[in-house]
Design an enzyme around this catalytic site. Structure first.
Site, PDB file in Angstrom:
ATOM      1  N   THR A 240     -14.719   2.680  -1.564  1.00  0.00           N
ATOM      2  CA  THR A 240     -15.334   1.993  -0.432  1.00  0.00           C
ATOM      3  C   THR A 240     -16.277   0.887  -0.890  1.00  0.00           C
ATOM      4  OG1 THR A 240     -16.478   2.345   1.676  1.00  0.00           O
ATOM      5  CG2 THR A 240     -17.314   3.548  -0.235  1.00  0.00           C
ATOM      6  N   GLN A 262     -23.178   3.666   1.675  1.00  0.00           N
ATOM      7  CA  GLN A 262     -21.829   3.585   1.115  1.00  0.00           C
ATOM      8  C   GLN A 262     -21.773   4.099  -0.312  1.00  0.00           C
ATOM      9  OE1 GLN A 262     -19.083   2.753   3.157  1.00  0.00           O
ATOM     10  NE2 GLN A 262     -20.834   3.110   4.503  1.00  0.00           N
ATOM     11  N   HIS A 265     -20.608   7.769  -1.053  1.00  0.00           N
ATOM     12  CA  HIS A 265     -19.210   8.197  -0.981  1.00  0.00           C
ATOM     13  C   HIS A 265     -18.657   8.591  -2.338  1.00  0.00           C
ATOM     14  CE1 HIS A 265     -17.762   7.601   3.119  1.00  0.00           C
ATOM     15  NE2 HIS A 265     -18.479   6.498   3.202  1.00  0.00           N
ATOM     16  N   GLU A 332     -14.548  -4.689   2.365  1.00  0.00           N
ATOM     17  CA  GLU A 332     -14.096  -3.707   3.356  1.00  0.00           C
ATOM     18  C   GLU A 332     -15.037  -3.710   4.558  1.00  0.00           C
ATOM     19  OE1 GLU A 332     -13.257   1.128   3.538  1.00  0.00           O
ATOM     20  OE2 GLU A 332     -14.587   0.298   2.017  1.00  0.00           O
ATOM     21  N   HIS A 333     -16.346  -3.592   4.291  1.00  0.00           N
ATOM     22  CA  HIS A 333     -17.373  -3.660   5.327  1.00  0.00           C
ATOM     23  C   HIS A 333     -18.318  -4.807   4.992  1.00  0.00           C
ATOM     24  CE1 HIS A 333     -16.475   0.718   4.648  1.00  0.00           C
ATOM     25  NE2 HIS A 333     -16.289   0.694   5.958  1.00  0.00           N
ATOM     26  N   ASP A 366     -18.350   3.708  10.992  1.00  0.00           N
ATOM     27  CA  ASP A 366     -17.713   4.878  10.399  1.00  0.00           C
ATOM     28  C   ASP A 366     -17.422   5.963  11.432  1.00  0.00           C
ATOM     29  OD1 ASP A 366     -17.552   3.918   7.832  1.00  0.00           O
ATOM     30  OD2 ASP A 366     -19.431   4.810   7.168  1.00  0.00           O
ATOM     31  N   GLU A 420      24.807 -24.742   4.671  1.00  0.00           N
ATOM     32  CA  GLU A 420      24.410 -23.665   3.764  1.00  0.00           C
ATOM     33  C   GLU A 420      25.603 -23.066   3.033  1.00  0.00           C
ATOM     34  OE1 GLU A 420      22.022 -20.826   5.932  1.00  0.00           O
ATOM     35  OE2 GLU A 420      20.275 -22.167   5.917  1.00  0.00           O
ATOM     36  N   HIS A 425      29.903 -17.941   8.946  1.00  0.00           N
ATOM     37  CA  HIS A 425      28.898 -17.936   9.995  1.00  0.00           C
ATOM     38  C   HIS A 425      29.349 -18.852  11.140  1.00  0.00           C
ATOM     39  CE1 HIS A 425      26.357 -15.962   7.100  1.00  0.00           C
ATOM     40  NE2 HIS A 425      25.291 -15.989   7.916  1.00  0.00           N
TER      41      HIS A 425
END
Length: 441
Positions: A240, A262, A265, A332-333, A366, A420, A425
């Protein structure tokens, strides 16, 4: 306690050169991949027996089955602390409000008269969700994974969480109670790479899933990489991260508390302050010592995280430069604690989630902001989003043309096919008109 990186004075470099100056945890998923490969293939060949062996080897528990019995879920909910139940119910309520509003509806575009393309949104049929269970217990991750899957309309939802020695080999009872609150009755006592392999391959007790989401350790991340292409994944979540962009209007006590929040964690958790104020930086450092001393998990998580190479105070010349740094970092945050924080936040390009001003700490996100906390880490916010209802939906184009509408554009289709060197096609169109290409009107 926390190092400093001084980027003042000289012009900031661009792109990768700036990213290389910023702190980041060592998180070698590629090296872990070789270690999880045999575990994943063991689950492939032996199914539940391999998971039972892993529980004894890695978690120190003896299981007789992997699936959690229904009575264990109901018992966990019945025994849940009423205050915790009320908090989880409010977290679920707020998450539903936000995620329900994300649901997309089908949209039809009339390209030409008689020719339409409809984009319809179809949920993944079955998902496997992961709730970590190592250093901490994460019922909040149950909420953050289950709610968007349910709001997307996923028909089959299973959840895995590691078996716990203290709870007779079952996942933590608060995790089980959260599952019961959400109506998820397919729960497995399986952790790490084994849990991801169970969802990817399927076992005797667990049918395979089309997608796996949820945060986890490096072994979970490596297993997700191993199965990419076989199953859908949300992200290879790493440790985190919190980054705070602050000026001299910020409260150093708030910032210190948020960095610690944080850091608790994981010893690899990243805590980064970006500021143009040396006075604020000094004040935050002064605040860290007493706040760290007063908290829990100091020596095994908080202090190693704050003193690690992944954490730092980054000094910049101004908020403009600070914005460039946090965009390069892609946290992340990301907290914005500056004057006119909302306007500054509006200019951020790369972040998993942005928390605006002094009254929106990451802890709120959170648990009870209504936002999702399963977010991209390791700088992946520059190309990836957090978990949402969209994560569990697939957009399918439905093409519906009449004979006249095809005839009007047939010569363009044939021309492009021949350009192409794919004549078949064009032939597929010619066959519908007697092998003559209609000319547009």
């Amino acid at each position: 306690m926390i190092s400093r990186i001084d980027l003042r004075g000289d012009a900031l470099p661009e792109g990768g050169a700036l990213r290389d100056l910023l702190p980041r945890a060592d998180f070698d998923v590629e090296a872990a991949l070789e270690k999880v490969r045999p575990l994943c293939e063991d689950v492939h060949h032996r199914g539940d027996a391999a998971l039972i062996d892993f529980a004894k080897r890695f978690d120190g528990v003896a299981l007789d089955r992997v699936r959690v019995p229904a009575e264990a879920l109901s018992a966990a909910l019945a025994a849940l602390d009423p205050a915790v139940r009320a908090a989880l119910e409010e977290s679920i309520r707020r998450a539903r409000l936000v995620h329900r509003a994300q649901r997309r509806t089908s949209h039809t575009t009339q390209v030409v008269p008689g020719g339409t393309v409809t984009e319809k949104w179809v949920p993944v049929e079955r998902v496997g969700l992961y709730a970590p269970g190592g250093r901490s217990v994460y019922p909040s991750s149950v909420v953050m994974n289950v709610v968007p899957a349910q709001e997307a309309g996923v028909g089959s939802i299973a959840l895995a969480s590691p078996p716990q020695r203290d709870f007779d080999g079952l996942p933590h009872p608060t995790v089980l109670a959260a599952c019961a609150l959400l109506g998820v009755d397919e729960v497995y006592a399986a952790g790490g790479a084994g849990a991801v392999a169970m969802f990817a391959y399927g076992t005797e007790s667990c049918p395979p899933a089309a997608m796996v989401t949820g945060p986890g350790n490096i072994w979970v991340a490596a297993a997700k990489r191993y199965f990419t292409g076989r199953i859908g994944i949300d992200t290879e979540a790493g440790p985190t991260e919190i980054a705070v962009l602050a000026d001299d209007t910020a409260d150093p006590a708030h910032i210190a508390a948020d960095l610690i929040s944080q850091a608790e964690h994981d010893p690899l958790a990243a805590a980064v302050l970006v500021t143009d104020s040396v006075t604020l930086a000094d004040a935050v450092v002064k605040e860290l010592e007493p706040q760290v001393a007063a908290t829990k998990h100091v020596e095994d998580r908080v202090r190693p995280a704050l003193t690690g190479r992944q954490s730092a105070i980054v000094l910049v010349d101004g908020v403009e430069e600070g914005l460039r740094v946090v965009d390069a970092y892609g946290a992340e945050h990301l907290e914005i604690q500056t004057a006119d924080a909302a306007a500054v936040a509006d200019r951020v390009k790369n972040a998993g989630a942005i928390f605006v001003g002094p009254w929106a700490p990451v802890s709120l996100g959170d648990y009870c902001a209504g936002s999702n906390h399963v977010l991209p880490t390791g700088g992946c916010a520059c190309h990836s989003s957090g978990l949402s209802v969209q994560s569990f939906l697939r957009g399918i184009h439905v093409v519906d043309y009449t004979r006249e509408a095809l005839a009007d554009v047939a010569h363009h289709v044939v021309t492009l096919a021949e350009a192409e060197d794919l004549p078949a096609h064009g032939a597929a169109v010619k066959a519908r008109f007697g092998w003559k290409v209609p000319q547009s009107k």
